[in-house]
Design a protein around this motif. Structure first.
Motif, PDB file in Angstrom:
ATOM      1  N   LYS A 337     -18.963  -1.039   2.716  1.00 26.69           N
ATOM      2  CA  LYS A 337     -19.601  -0.213   1.715  1.00 26.69           C
ATOM      3  C   LYS A 337     -19.095   1.221   1.839  1.00 26.69           C
ATOM      4  O   LYS A 337     -18.516   1.600   2.859  1.00 26.69           O
ATOM      5  N   LEU A 338     -19.351   2.025   0.796  1.00 26.80           N
ATOM      6  CA  LEU A 338     -18.860   3.400   0.797  1.00 26.80           C
ATOM      7  C   LEU A 338     -19.400   4.210   1.961  1.00 26.80           C
ATOM      8  O   LEU A 338     -18.752   5.135   2.450  1.00 26.80           O
ATOM      9  N   THR A 339     -20.599   3.877   2.399  1.00 27.64           N
ATOM     10  CA  THR A 339     -21.232   4.649   3.468  1.00 27.64           C
ATOM     11  C   THR A 339     -21.084   3.985   4.837  1.00 27.64           C
ATOM     12  O   THR A 339     -21.639   4.476   5.815  1.00 27.64           O
ATOM     13  N   ASP A 340     -20.336   2.883   4.917  1.00 25.81           N
ATOM     14  CA  ASP A 340     -20.133   2.187   6.194  1.00 25.81           C
ATOM     15  C   ASP A 340     -19.114   2.917   7.056  1.00 25.81           C
ATOM     16  O   ASP A 340     -18.254   3.647   6.555  1.00 25.81           O
ATOM     17  N   GLU A 341     -19.211   2.672   8.368  1.00 25.51           N
ATOM     18  CA  GLU A 341     -18.166   3.113   9.294  1.00 25.51           C
ATOM     19  C   GLU A 341     -17.033   2.101   9.205  1.00 25.51           C
ATOM     20  O   GLU A 341     -17.219   0.914   9.457  1.00 25.51           O
ATOM     21  N   ILE A 342     -15.844   2.561   8.808  1.00 31.63           N
ATOM     22  CA  ILE A 342     -14.734   1.640   8.558  1.00 31.63           C
ATOM     23  C   ILE A 342     -14.048   1.250   9.857  1.00 31.63           C
ATOM     24  O   ILE A 342     -13.727   2.107  10.683  1.00 31.63           O
ATOM     25  N   GLU A 343     -13.811  -0.028  10.025  1.00 31.47           N
ATOM     26  CA  GLU A 343     -13.049  -0.525  11.166  1.00 31.47           C
ATOM     27  C   GLU A 343     -11.624  -0.810  10.703  1.00 31.47           C
ATOM     28  O   GLU A 343     -11.367  -1.786   9.996  1.00 31.47           O
ATOM     29  N   GLU A 344     -10.702   0.068  11.062  1.00 31.62           N
ATOM     30  CA  GLU A 344      -9.309  -0.141  10.683  1.00 31.62           C
ATOM     31  C   GLU A 344      -8.718  -1.268  11.522  1.00 31.62           C
ATOM     32  O   GLU A 344      -9.018  -1.405  12.705  1.00 31.62           O
ATOM     33  N   SER A 345      -7.867  -2.061  10.902  1.00 31.26           N
ATOM     34  CA  SER A 345      -7.322  -3.237  11.576  1.00 31.26           C
ATOM     35  C   SER A 345      -5.973  -3.606  10.988  1.00 31.26           C
ATOM     36  O   SER A 345      -5.689  -3.342   9.812  1.00 31.26           O
ATOM     37  N   SER A 346      -5.144  -4.228  11.803  1.00 27.75           N
ATOM     38  CA  SER A 346      -3.846  -4.700  11.334  1.00 27.75           C
ATOM     39  C   SER A 346      -3.996  -5.799  10.292  1.00 27.75           C
ATOM     40  O   SER A 346      -3.031  -6.113   9.579  1.00 27.75           O
ATOM     41  N   LEU A 347      -5.177  -6.362  10.156  1.00 31.48           N
ATOM     42  CA  LEU A 347      -5.413  -7.384   9.134  1.00 31.48           C
ATOM     43  C   LEU A 347      -5.241  -6.811   7.731  1.00 31.48           C
ATOM     44  O   LEU A 347      -5.046  -7.570   6.772  1.00 31.48           O
ATOM     45  N   ALA A 348      -5.341  -5.486   7.605  1.00 36.95           N
ATOM     46  CA  ALA A 348      -5.191  -4.850   6.295  1.00 36.95           C
ATOM     47  C   ALA A 348      -3.732  -4.586   5.946  1.00 36.95           C
ATOM     48  O   ALA A 348      -3.438  -4.168   4.828  1.00 36.95           O
ATOM     49  N   LEU A 349      -2.808  -4.816   6.883  1.00 38.67           N
ATOM     50  CA  LEU A 349      -1.396  -4.529   6.638  1.00 38.67           C
ATOM     51  C   LEU A 349      -0.735  -5.673   5.882  1.00 38.67           C
ATOM     52  O   LEU A 349      -0.915  -6.848   6.220  1.00 38.67           O
ATOM     53  N   LYS A 350       0.036  -5.318   4.877  1.00 38.59           N
ATOM     54  CA  LYS A 350       0.728  -6.323   4.075  1.00 38.59           C
ATOM     55  C   LYS A 350       2.051  -6.739   4.716  1.00 38.59           C
ATOM     56  O   LYS A 350       2.391  -7.914   4.766  1.00 38.59           O
ATOM     57  N   TYR A 351       2.814  -5.776   5.233  1.00 35.60           N
ATOM     58  CA  TYR A 351       4.162  -6.066   5.729  1.00 35.60           C
ATOM     59  C   TYR A 351       4.157  -6.266   7.240  1.00 35.60           C
ATOM     60  O   TYR A 351       4.816  -5.529   7.984  1.00 35.60           O
ATOM     61  N   ILE A 352       3.417  -7.243   7.689  1.00 37.25           N
ATOM     62  CA  ILE A 352       3.363  -7.549   9.109  1.00 37.25           C
ATOM     63  C   ILE A 352       3.349  -9.056   9.296  1.00 37.25           C
ATOM     64  O   ILE A 352       2.766  -9.793   8.488  1.00 37.25           O
ATOM     65  N   ASP A 353       4.018  -9.504  10.323  1.00 34.62           N
ATOM     66  CA  ASP A 353       3.985 -10.917  10.714  1.00 34.62           C
ATOM     67  C   ASP A 353       3.178 -10.985  12.003  1.00 34.62           C
ATOM     68  O   ASP A 353       3.649 -10.558  13.063  1.00 34.62           O
ATOM     69  N   HIS A 354       1.967 -11.497  11.928  1.00 35.57           N
ATOM     70  CA  HIS A 354       1.093 -11.534  13.099  1.00 35.57           C
ATOM     71  C   HIS A 354       1.578 -12.519  14.162  1.00 35.57           C
ATOM     72  O   HIS A 354       1.061 -12.514  15.288  1.00 35.57           O
ATOM     73  N   ASN A 355       2.559 -13.321  13.815  1.00 29.41           N
ATOM     74  CA  ASN A 355       3.100 -14.284  14.772  1.00 29.41           C
ATOM     75  C   ASN A 355       4.397 -13.794  15.421  1.00 29.41           C
ATOM     76  O   ASN A 355       5.038 -14.541  16.157  1.00 29.41           O
ATOM     77  N   ALA A 356       4.787 -12.561  15.146  1.00 27.53           N
ATOM     78  CA  ALA A 356       6.013 -12.007  15.716  1.00 27.53           C
ATOM     79  C   ALA A 356       5.683 -10.845  16.653  1.00 27.53           C
ATOM     80  O   ALA A 356       4.603 -10.257  16.587  1.00 27.53           O
ATOM     81  N   GLU A 357       6.630 -10.526  17.548  1.00 30.73           N
ATOM     82  CA  GLU A 357       6.430  -9.430  18.489  1.00 30.73           C
ATOM     83  C   GLU A 357       6.380  -8.080  17.759  1.00 30.73           C
ATOM     84  O   GLU A 357       6.877  -7.943  16.640  1.00 30.73           O
ATOM     85  N   LEU A 358       5.790  -7.097  18.424  1.00 27.53           N
ATOM     86  CA  LEU A 358       5.740  -5.732  17.916  1.00 27.53           C
ATOM     87  C   LEU A 358       6.618  -4.826  18.761  1.00 27.53           C
ATOM     88  O   LEU A 358       6.848  -5.097  19.949  1.00 27.53           O
ATOM     89  N   ASP A 359       7.101  -3.752  18.144  1.00 30.73           N
ATOM     90  CA  ASP A 359       7.828  -2.698  18.853  1.00 30.73           C
ATOM     91  C   ASP A 359       7.025  -1.406  18.747  1.00 30.73           C
ATOM     92  O   ASP A 359       6.218  -1.231  17.833  1.00 30.73           O
ATOM     93  N   ALA A 360       7.275  -0.485  19.684  1.00 34.65           N
ATOM     94  CA  ALA A 360       6.632   0.827  19.607  1.00 34.65           C
ATOM     95  C   ALA A 360       7.516   1.872  20.265  1.00 34.65           C
ATOM     96  O   ALA A 360       8.136   1.615  21.298  1.00 34.65           O
ATOM     97  N   GLY A 361       7.570   3.054  19.632  1.00 38.40           N
ATOM     98  CA  GLY A 361       8.230   4.211  20.231  1.00 38.40           C
ATOM     99  C   GLY A 361       7.163   5.195  20.663  1.00 38.40           C
ATOM    100  O   GLY A 361       6.214   5.452  19.909  1.00 38.40           O
ATOM    101  N   VAL A 362       7.284   5.729  21.879  1.00 37.27           N
ATOM    102  CA  VAL A 362       6.247   6.606  22.418  1.00 37.27           C
ATOM    103  C   VAL A 362       6.873   7.882  22.974  1.00 37.27           C
ATOM    104  O   VAL A 362       7.911   7.843  23.653  1.00 37.27           O
ATOM    105  N   ASP A 363       6.231   8.997  22.674  1.00 36.66           N
ATOM    106  CA  ASP A 363       6.609  10.280  23.271  1.00 36.66           C
ATOM    107  C   ASP A 363       5.424  10.760  24.099  1.00 36.66           C
ATOM    108  O   ASP A 363       4.309  10.896  23.574  1.00 36.66           O
ATOM    109  N   PHE A 364       5.629  10.981  25.398  1.00 35.41           N
ATOM    110  CA  PHE A 364       4.547  11.360  26.307  1.00 35.41           C
ATOM    111  C   PHE A 364       4.436  12.882  26.429  1.00 35.41           C
ATOM    112  O   PHE A 364       5.382  13.614  26.169  1.00 35.41           O
ATOM    113  N   GLY A 365       3.282  13.337  26.861  1.00 34.87           N
ATOM    114  CA  GLY A 365       3.042  14.754  27.069  1.00 34.87           C
ATOM    115  C   GLY A 365       1.589  15.083  26.834  1.00 34.87           C
ATOM    116  O   GLY A 365       0.730  14.199  26.850  1.00 34.87           O
ATOM    117  N   ASP A 366       1.278  16.382  26.596  1.00 36.82           N
ATOM    118  CA  ASP A 366      -0.110  16.727  26.318  1.00 36.82           C
ATOM    119  C   ASP A 366      -0.564  16.166  24.978  1.00 36.82           C
ATOM    120  O   ASP A 366      -1.750  16.028  24.718  1.00 36.82           O
TER     121      ASP A 366
END
Length: 567
Positions: A337-366
């Motif tokens: 609902k408009l006043t609900d706390e939204i739970e974001e999830s990868s289930l809302a992504l269109k261009y994703i294959d949930h059966n395939a591996e994921l990649d990530a790039g990370v930059d560390f620091g403060d």
């Protein structure tokens, strides 16, 4: 009796309410179409849109209206709460004056025609007005309806081509609503569009639609009308019946003049945050300048256009075609609902294959920046970004990742990062392995994720190497190197960072020139760095700078391996 064109604020029937001169001006002119560019902290939604929408609602009872946003997430998290906050300040109460996400109660009037859709993502008002909350990432569901007024906040992130599809929907029932100045009108507000952030400047095309003389006339008539109203209040207080009758006739006549001179009027205006200086105080502007830096301060606060020079860009071949805006399955958000706390999830992504591996790039620091992605055929889709600001660190970053991707089935993450992440230079900390452990186990419970550290023993990535490789990457000139597609909603900070990053050319003592990345933005306030610094561009660099791709773009002499500065 002398004319009294002021009222006593201590009178019981007078309610003093603060409003800056911009809000008052908009209220007085009350045009059919409003296009307003205003700096941050000018209460564009909670004051200007809230008050104007109430005027439109009162003037067109039982009408159907639409409020558009870039995504349902933005609408429900930012736009709608600010709108309802403004209504509440004006005295409207939920359940009495309006309801959200549900069929209106029997005591409410109904729209001029039966509403056939779901009441999810709607606001129903007591006088029968219905406001449909729409998302431009799914414009098809809106175009088939008929609306009498349209609202849009943050117009700079609303794409003109998608808005055009809604134009035919602003129609219908002239017999019912043609009397209103607001009939088939539009209300759009935004802060200054910034092309470096990928914003759209379509709102400037409406500047030419404003008839300045007509706007001045509407303001002048409104001021006369306001004086008459003040005189009427005083006459009623004095119980001067003759004066009251005369003023009521005068009020009726000037109200007709006011309506007539506003017909078809467009009001376009640009104003800085200084319009609210009495409330914001000097400290707000000092803090904003320190936090944003001079260039962003000019745009966001002073509402000055950003001068974009292509030759300054570190990623010169990065274009709008590298972003996509249809990556959200809005059906996922239908359960909220408009006043609900939204739970974001990868289930809302269109261009994703949930059966395939994921990649990530990370930059560390403060600030720890993470860009998650997935290879699909000849494309690399950048799906979602995450970041933490000190004192938060790898533990909180891991928690955000695990929460968002908890429904992903193939729980394998390939992590790419700065080689110093294995031994972070400032604190002698194996940050990459720490993040791996937090993703794989949280609070003593295995998450099911397996993290592969892909940058062990990785060679130094020089800035000139990154520059040359990205020319090939974004230029899409080399076979075997994927085409990059970035979700403009899921990766807003990445988009901004890539667009803002500038090139820096240095010369050594021998006159040899080399290309570098301008890192000056990493000195701005920590809370602004995710959006306006090079940090996310570095996370992206680690994600895409892979040996098997770089080798395809490297030929003799194509990369200057002697660039002295190391990232």
């Amino acid at each position: 009796m002398s004319r009294k064109t002021s009222v006593n604020l201590n009178d019981d029937f007078v309610q003093p309410i603060y409003a800056n001169w911009l809000t008052i001006t908009v209220d007085l002119i009350s045009p059919k179409d409003l296009y307003l560019i205003a700096g941050r902290a000018t209460a564009k939604t909670s004051e200007i849109i809230a008050k104007r929408s109430m005027n439109v609602i009162y003037d067109m009872p039982r009408s159907m209206q639409v409020s558009v946003s870039d995504t349902y997430v933005n609408a429900m998290k930012n736009v709608v709460p600010a709108l309802l906050e403004g209504w509440n300040r004006e005295g409207w109460k939920e359940g009495v004056h309006y309801v959200t996400d549900t069929r209106p109660p029997a005591s409410f009037e109904l729209p001029y025609r039966p509403f056939k859709g779901s009441y999810k993502h709607t606001i129903s008002v007591f006088n029968g007005t219905l406001i449909n909350i729409g998302s431009l990432d799914q414009p098809g569901g809106l175009a088939g309806n008929s609306y009498q007024h349209m609202y849009g906040d943050e117009a700079r992130i609303l794409k003109q081509q998608k808005l055009k599809k809604l134009t035919p929907a602003i129609r219908g029932e002239y017999a019912h609503f043609g009397h209103s100045v607001y009939y088939r009108g539009r209300t759009f507000t935004t802060d200054m569009p910034n092309l470096l952030d990928g914003d759209d400047e379509w709102i400037f095309s409406h500047e030419k639609d404003m008839n300045v003389d007509q706007a001045k006339l509407a303001l002048q008539v409104a001021l006369v009308l306001n004086d008459i109203k003040k005189e009427l209040i005083n006459a009623m207080k004095d119980r001067d019946k003759i004066k009251v009758q005369q003023l009521k006739k005068n009020l009726h006549k000037w109200t007709a003049y006011w309506i007539r001179c506003r017909k078809g009027l467009t009001f376009f205006y640009v104003v800085s945050s200084l319009v609210n200086v009495d409330i914001l105080s000097e400290g707000f502007f000092e803090d904003s300048l320190k936090a944003l830096g001079i260039e962003e301060f000019k745009s966001a606060i002073l509402s000055l256009k950003v001068d974009v020079k292509k030759g300054e860009k570190f990623y010169p071949y990065l274009g709008e075609h590298h972003y996509y805006d249809d990556g959200i399955n809005s059906s996922y958000y239908d359960k909220f609902k408009l006043t609900d706390e939204i739970e974001e999830s990868s289930l809302a992504l269109k261009y994703i294959d949930h059966n395939a591996e994921l990649d990530a790039g990370v930059d560390f620091g403060d600030i720890c920046s993470m860009v998650t992605a997935q290879e699909r055929g000849s494309y690399l889709y950048c799906l979602k970004e995450f970041f933490t600001l000190a004192p938060e660190s790898s533990k909180e970053l891991a928690a955000k990742f695990v929460s968002f991707y908890k429904h992903h089935k193939n729980k394998v993450l390939n992590l790419y990062y700065d080689r110093s992440g294995n031994q972070y230079q400032k604190v002698k900390r194996d940050w990459a392995n720490e993040l791996k452990k937090f993703i794989e186990e949280q609070n003593g419970v295995k998450t099911g994720w397996k993290v592969n550290l892909m940058s062990r023993n990785q060679a130094t990535i020089y800035q000139e190497e990154e520059y040359n490789f990205c020319k090939h990457l974004f230029g899409e000139t080399v076979k075997g190197v994927p085409k990059v597609k970035i979700d403009k909603f899921g990766c807003k900070c990445l988009r901004s960072s890539l667009g803002l990053t500038k090139i820096l050319v240095k010369s050594d003592k021998k006159g040899s020139r080399s290309i570098h990345k301008d890192k000056a933005s990493e000195k701005i306030s920590l809370k602004m760095r995710a959006m306006y610094s090079t940090n996310f561009s570095d996370a992206f660099k680690y994600l895409i700078f892979r040996k098997r791709w770089v080798s395809k773009t490297t030929s003799k002499g194509s990369l200057n391996m002697s660039a002295p500065e190391v990232l």
